[in-house]
Design an enzyme around this catalytic site. Structure first.
Site, short mmCIF file in Angstrom:
data_model
loop_
_atom_site.label_atom_id
_atom_site.label_comp_id
_atom_site.label_asym_id
_atom_site.label_seq_id
_atom_site.Cartn_x
_atom_site.Cartn_y
_atom_site.Cartn_z
N HIS A 119 86.92 -51.19 5.95
CA HIS A 119 87.52 -52.00 6.82
C HIS A 119 88.45 -53.69 5.87
O HIS A 119 88.23 -53.93 6.50
CB HIS A 119 87.90 -52.07 8.32
N CYS A 127 94.83 -61.79 -2.41
CA CYS A 127 95.99 -62.28 -2.83
C CYS A 127 97.45 -61.74 -1.73
O CYS A 127 97.16 -60.70 -2.43
CB CYS A 127 96.12 -62.68 -4.08
N CYS A 133 99.11 -59.64 -9.10
CA CYS A 133 97.83 -61.01 -9.41
C CYS A 133 96.64 -59.70 -8.88
O CYS A 133 95.58 -59.92 -9.75
CB CYS A 133 98.03 -61.64 -8.60
N CYS A 149 95.87 -68.89 -4.15
CA CYS A 149 95.24 -67.91 -4.74
C CYS A 149 95.39 -69.16 -5.34
O CYS A 149 96.19 -69.71 -5.88
CB CYS A 149 96.38 -66.70 -5.61
N GLU A 217 79.46 -45.36 25.06
CA GLU A 217 80.60 -44.50 26.29
C GLU A 217 80.75 -42.73 25.99
O GLU A 217 80.83 -42.54 24.51
CB GLU A 217 81.90 -45.08 26.27
P1 OAD Z 1 86.18 -50.33 18.89
O1 OAD Z 1 86.33 -51.31 19.33
O2 OAD Z 1 87.50 -48.59 18.68
O3 OAD Z 1 84.58 -48.86 19.70
C1 OAD Z 1 83.46 -49.22 19.94
C2 OAD Z 1 82.48 -48.34 20.63
O4 OAD Z 1 80.61 -49.11 20.95
C3 OAD Z 1 82.92 -47.74 22.04
O5 OAD Z 1 82.95 -46.52 21.58
C4 OAD Z 1 82.43 -48.27 22.86
O6 OAD Z 1 82.01 -47.16 24.25
C5 OAD Z 1 80.71 -48.47 22.03
N1 OAD Z 1 79.56 -49.21 21.96
C6 OAD Z 1 79.80 -50.63 22.32
N2 OAD Z 1 78.17 -51.11 22.61
C7 OAD Z 1 77.50 -50.49 21.80
C8 OAD Z 1 76.44 -50.05 21.46
N3 OAD Z 1 75.53 -51.50 22.33
N4 OAD Z 1 75.58 -49.06 21.09
C9 OAD Z 1 76.19 -48.27 21.35
N5 OAD Z 1 77.81 -47.88 21.31
C10 OAD Z 1 78.34 -49.35 21.31
O7 OAD Z 1 85.42 -50.44 17.29
P2 OAD Z 1 85.63 -49.08 16.15
O8 OAD Z 1 85.09 -48.07 16.60
O9 OAD Z 1 84.82 -49.76 15.30
O10 OAD Z 1 89.72 -51.38 12.52
O11 OAD Z 1 87.33 -50.22 16.04
C11 OAD Z 1 87.50 -48.83 14.67
C12 OAD Z 1 88.89 -49.82 14.24
O12 OAD Z 1 89.94 -50.36 14.77
C13 OAD Z 1 88.26 -50.99 13.86
O13 OAD Z 1 87.85 -51.42 12.32
C14 OAD Z 1 89.43 -52.18 13.81
C15 OAD Z 1 89.97 -51.50 14.88
O14 OAD Z 1 90.85 -51.76 15.73
C16 OAD Z 1 90.69 -52.33 11.98
O15 OAD Z 1 91.05 -54.08 11.78
C17 OAD Z 1 91.31 -52.32 10.91
#
Ligand code: OAD
Length: 250
Positions: A119, A127, A133, A149, A217
């Site tokens: 990501h 840009c 570009c 830019c 979770e």
């Molecule tokens: P999320 O915020 O969706 O999920 C975080 C996960 O981490 C959850 O399932 C929590 O239960 C878990 N969690 C929290 N604390 C933890 C800990 N200490 N140890 C283990 N697990 C823990 O984040 P992502 O799955 O990374 O994309 O989200 C995916 C994408 O959605 C991101 O890259 C972002 C977002 O929209 C973009 O911005 C394009």
């Protein structure tokens, strides 16, 4: 009782190629906000109003400022035990690929050398001008307004992938290839809701390879994997490192 079953530990000791897919939960213990769940970023702002190309063209200043606040939070954060053990795994397994959805670069700070950043990164800009570009560059200084830019004068935007956009093709191809070739696949701290990243464990699952989830979770993947640990990433990974090094009985 150990979190880690003996038979699986043996498979890990014999494993040649491991893949780790990480999400925001891995950085939670560093004080970096996750996206979903209580206190998550998407509880406070609508992602469609902050993380889309349309949101940026409608209000570049507001979007830039929000990302700038995240850059400031991340700039002060230090990697935690989970990042450290994942960096250690790179030396433990003969073949190792880290694939991350995180944009905070804490894996690199902990010593991971080649994370595939699906990501993009908060520390890059891109840009918005004419696609020819194509300017993408590392940008570490903190500034309050979207800069221009240096090549074409158009506004620079955060170098992250937004909703509705494709992933960087080569990075994605390398992640898929690693998933297809691995003997074991770890899914750590991700809600497993955002595609295509969430599809990466499908190949090892279909080949009957161990898929290990570590998450505080339950997720949509939990019922389908070989082992789903309800634990903080730092704790479960530290215990795994000690067991693999033989410092603790298995
Ligand atoms: P999320 O915020 O969706 O999920 C975080 C996960 O981490 C959850 O399932 C929590 O239960 C878990 N969690 C929290 N604390 C933890 C800990 N200490 N140890 C283990 N697990 C823990 O984040 P992502 O799955 O990374 O994309 O989200 C995916 C994408 O959605 C991101 O890259 C972002 C977002 O929209 C973009 O911005 C394009």
């Amino acid at each position: 009782m150990s979190l880690w079953p003996r038979k699986l530990l043996q498979e890990l000791r014999d494993c040649h190629k491991a893949v780790v897919l990480t999400g925001a939960g891995v950085s939670a213990e560093s004080g970096v906000s996750t996206f979903r769940g209580a206190g998550g970023l998407w509880e406070k702002v609508d992602p469609m109003k902050m993380a889309t190309p349309e949101a940026f063209s409608g209000n570049p200043k507001a979007v830039w400022e929000w990302y700038e606040a995240r850059r400031r939070q991340v700039a002060e954060a230090a990697p935690n035990r989970a990042h450290e053990v994942i960096a250690w795994m790179e030396g433990y397994f003969p073949g190792f690929t880290l694939v991350t959805q995180n944009v905070d670069r804490l894996h690199q700070k902990a010593g991971s050398r080649w994370p595939l950043e699906l990501h993009g990164s908060l520390w890059m800009v891109r840009c918005t001008g004419n696609p020819s570009c194509g300017e993408w560059e590392d940008r570490h200084e903190l500034v309050n307004l979207p800069p221009q830019c240096p090549q074409c004068g158009a506004l620079l935007r955060p170098g992250v992938v937004w909703f509705g956009e494709g992933l960087p093709q080569q990075t994605w191809d390398e992640a898929e290839e690693a998933a297809r070739a691995c003997d074991v696949f770890f899914v750590i701290g991700t809600s497993a809701l955002v595609y295509p990243a969430a599809a990466l464990p499908e190949d090892p699952l279909s080949r009957g390879k161990p898929v290990i989830e570590i998450n505080t979770e339950e997720t949509p993947l939990s019922g389908r994997v070989t082992l789903s640990l309800r634990s903080k990433a730092g704790e479960a990974l530290e215990s795994l490192r000690e067991l693999l090094l033989g410092n603790k009985p298995g």
